[in-house]
Motif scaffolding. Structure first.
Motif, PDB file in Angstrom:
ATOM      1  N   TYR A   1      88.743  26.429   2.537  1.00 49.56           N
ATOM      2  CA  TYR A   1      88.049  25.948   3.741  1.00 49.56           C
ATOM      3  C   TYR A   1      87.350  24.615   3.475  1.00 49.56           C
ATOM      4  O   TYR A   1      87.413  23.702   4.291  1.00 49.56           O
ATOM      5  N   LYS A   2      86.701  24.495   2.326  1.00 50.03           N
ATOM      6  CA  LYS A   2      85.964  23.271   1.987  1.00 50.03           C
ATOM      7  C   LYS A   2      86.879  22.047   1.899  1.00 50.03           C
ATOM      8  O   LYS A   2      86.425  20.926   2.081  1.00 50.03           O
ATOM      9  N   LYS A   3      88.136  22.264   1.609  1.00 48.53           N
ATOM     10  CA  LYS A   3      89.091  21.154   1.470  1.00 48.53           C
ATOM     11  C   LYS A   3      89.636  20.693   2.827  1.00 48.53           C
ATOM     12  O   LYS A   3      90.332  19.691   2.905  1.00 48.53           O
TER      13      LYS A   3
ATOM     14  N   SER B   1      90.329  18.289   8.997  1.00 47.72           N
ATOM     15  CA  SER B   1      90.437  18.298  10.459  1.00 47.72           C
ATOM     16  C   SER B   1      89.417  19.272  11.074  1.00 47.72           C
ATOM     17  O   SER B   1      89.402  20.451  10.731  1.00 47.72           O
ATOM     18  N   PRO B   2      88.577  18.775  12.004  1.00 47.66           N
ATOM     19  CA  PRO B   2      87.603  19.659  12.655  1.00 47.66           C
ATOM     20  C   PRO B   2      88.259  20.848  13.373  1.00 47.66           C
ATOM     21  O   PRO B   2      87.712  21.948  13.372  1.00 47.66           O
ATOM     22  N   VAL B   3      89.425  20.619  13.947  1.00 50.99           N
ATOM     23  CA  VAL B   3      90.128  21.698  14.647  1.00 50.99           C
ATOM     24  C   VAL B   3      90.567  22.777  13.649  1.00 50.99           C
ATOM     25  O   VAL B   3      90.333  23.967  13.857  1.00 50.99           O
ATOM     26  N   LYS B   4      91.193  22.336  12.557  1.00 54.21           N
ATOM     27  CA  LYS B   4      91.636  23.284  11.525  1.00 54.21           C
ATOM     28  C   LYS B   4      90.430  23.984  10.897  1.00 54.21           C
ATOM     29  O   LYS B   4      90.481  25.169  10.580  1.00 54.21           O
ATOM     30  N   MET B   5      89.342  23.232  10.706  1.00 50.11           N
ATOM     31  CA  MET B   5      88.129  23.801  10.120  1.00 50.11           C
ATOM     32  C   MET B   5      87.593  24.933  11.005  1.00 50.11           C
ATOM     33  O   MET B   5      87.237  25.998  10.510  1.00 50.11           O
ATOM     34  N   ALA B   6      87.561  24.692  12.311  1.00 46.77           N
ATOM     35  CA  ALA B   6      87.083  25.709  13.244  1.00 46.77           C
ATOM     36  C   ALA B   6      87.988  26.946  13.211  1.00 46.77           C
ATOM     37  O   ALA B   6      87.505  28.082  13.220  1.00 46.77           O
TER      38      ALA B   6
ATOM     39  N   ASN C   1      75.475  28.782  10.975  1.00 45.74           N
ATOM     40  CA  ASN C   1      76.228  27.617  10.487  1.00 45.74           C
ATOM     41  C   ASN C   1      77.562  27.454  11.200  1.00 45.74           C
ATOM     42  O   ASN C   1      78.114  26.350  11.255  1.00 45.74           O
ATOM     43  N   LEU C   2      78.106  28.546  11.703  1.00 44.70           N
ATOM     44  CA  LEU C   2      79.433  28.498  12.316  1.00 44.70           C
ATOM     45  C   LEU C   2      79.417  27.988  13.757  1.00 44.70           C
ATOM     46  O   LEU C   2      80.467  27.758  14.338  1.00 44.70           O
ATOM     47  N   VAL C   3      78.220  27.789  14.308  1.00 46.60           N
ATOM     48  CA  VAL C   3      78.127  27.227  15.659  1.00 46.60           C
ATOM     49  C   VAL C   3      78.747  25.834  15.648  1.00 46.60           C
ATOM     50  O   VAL C   3      79.493  25.460  16.553  1.00 46.60           O
ATOM     51  N   GLU C   4      78.448  25.080  14.598  1.00 49.27           N
ATOM     52  CA  GLU C   4      79.077  23.780  14.385  1.00 49.27           C
ATOM     53  C   GLU C   4      79.627  23.777  12.964  1.00 49.27           C
ATOM     54  O   GLU C   4      78.916  23.397  12.029  1.00 49.27           O
ATOM     55  N   PRO C   5      80.870  24.225  12.769  1.00 46.15           N
ATOM     56  CA  PRO C   5      81.419  24.363  11.413  1.00 46.15           C
ATOM     57  C   PRO C   5      81.407  23.048  10.621  1.00 46.15           C
ATOM     58  O   PRO C   5      81.735  21.991  11.149  1.00 46.15           O
ATOM     59  N   SER C   6      81.002  23.158   9.377  1.00 45.76           N
ATOM     60  CA  SER C   6      81.062  22.027   8.448  1.00 45.76           C
ATOM     61  C   SER C   6      81.586  22.569   7.125  1.00 45.76           C
ATOM     62  O   SER C   6      81.693  23.790   6.952  1.00 45.76           O
TER      63      SER C   6
END
Length: 167
Positions: free
Chosen positions: A86-88, A91-96, A128-133
């Motif tokens: 996940y850390k790698k 893309s914000p879409v893929k991260m979500a 933290n998952l409200v805005e994934p980072s």
């Protein structure tokens, strides 16, 4: 009414005209991960004192996961691996998407592979998952790492498989 049900059941119980109905498409061959090189006994000995070195070594990780599967306790290591992947993600879409999958598989109550984290850590992770980072799962991952270091690693080091590696 009973006759109607009997007719429907009869239709369902009939044998198919051909076995083609039962063929399920499968990929030709599942992809095998590249074979990790077996470590030297000296390298494997370092794993006793460093879960980090063990998890960073492809052979070590595979061995550790295999050992945990034999004990039906692989969810912690699988969660750790999923967090590293996940850390790698850039893309914000893929991260979500990945964040949702990790949450559903490991964090949420009654998840199929629910990891053992305290209520505070679970709540902080959900926030933290409200805005994934890339740091969304850091607290939970650190807790699980500490748990594996304290509990799973000593059992792995005492296992026959590990003992064979260091000979």
């Amino acid at each position: 009414r009973a006759k109607e049900i009997k007719t429907k059941l009869g239709t369902l119980l009939q044998k198919p005209d051909s076995t083609i109905d039962f063929i399920i498409p499968y990929p030709e061959k599942p992809e095998k991960p590249p074979k990790a090189q077996k470590p030297s006994p000296e390298e494997a000995l370092q794993w006793r004192d460093s879960l980090e070195k063990l998890l960073q070594n492809p052979y070590g990780l595979a061995s550790f996961l295999s050992f945990l599967r034999s004990e039906f306790s692989e969810e912690n290591a699988e969660f750790w691996v999923a967090c590293e992947d996940y850390k790698k993600t850039k893309s914000p879409v893929k991260m979500a998407e990945k964040a949702k999958k990790i949450y559903e598989e490991f964090i949420q109550t009654e998840a199929p592979k629910e990891v053992n984290i305290d209520h505070f850590t679970k709540a902080a992770t959900m926030k933290n998952l409200v805005e994934p980072s890339s740091a969304s799962f850091d607290m939970a991952q650190k807790r699980i790492f500490a748990l594996m270091e304290k509990d799973s690693l000593p059992r792995f080091v005492r296992s026959e498989f590990y003992q064979e590696l260091i000979k």
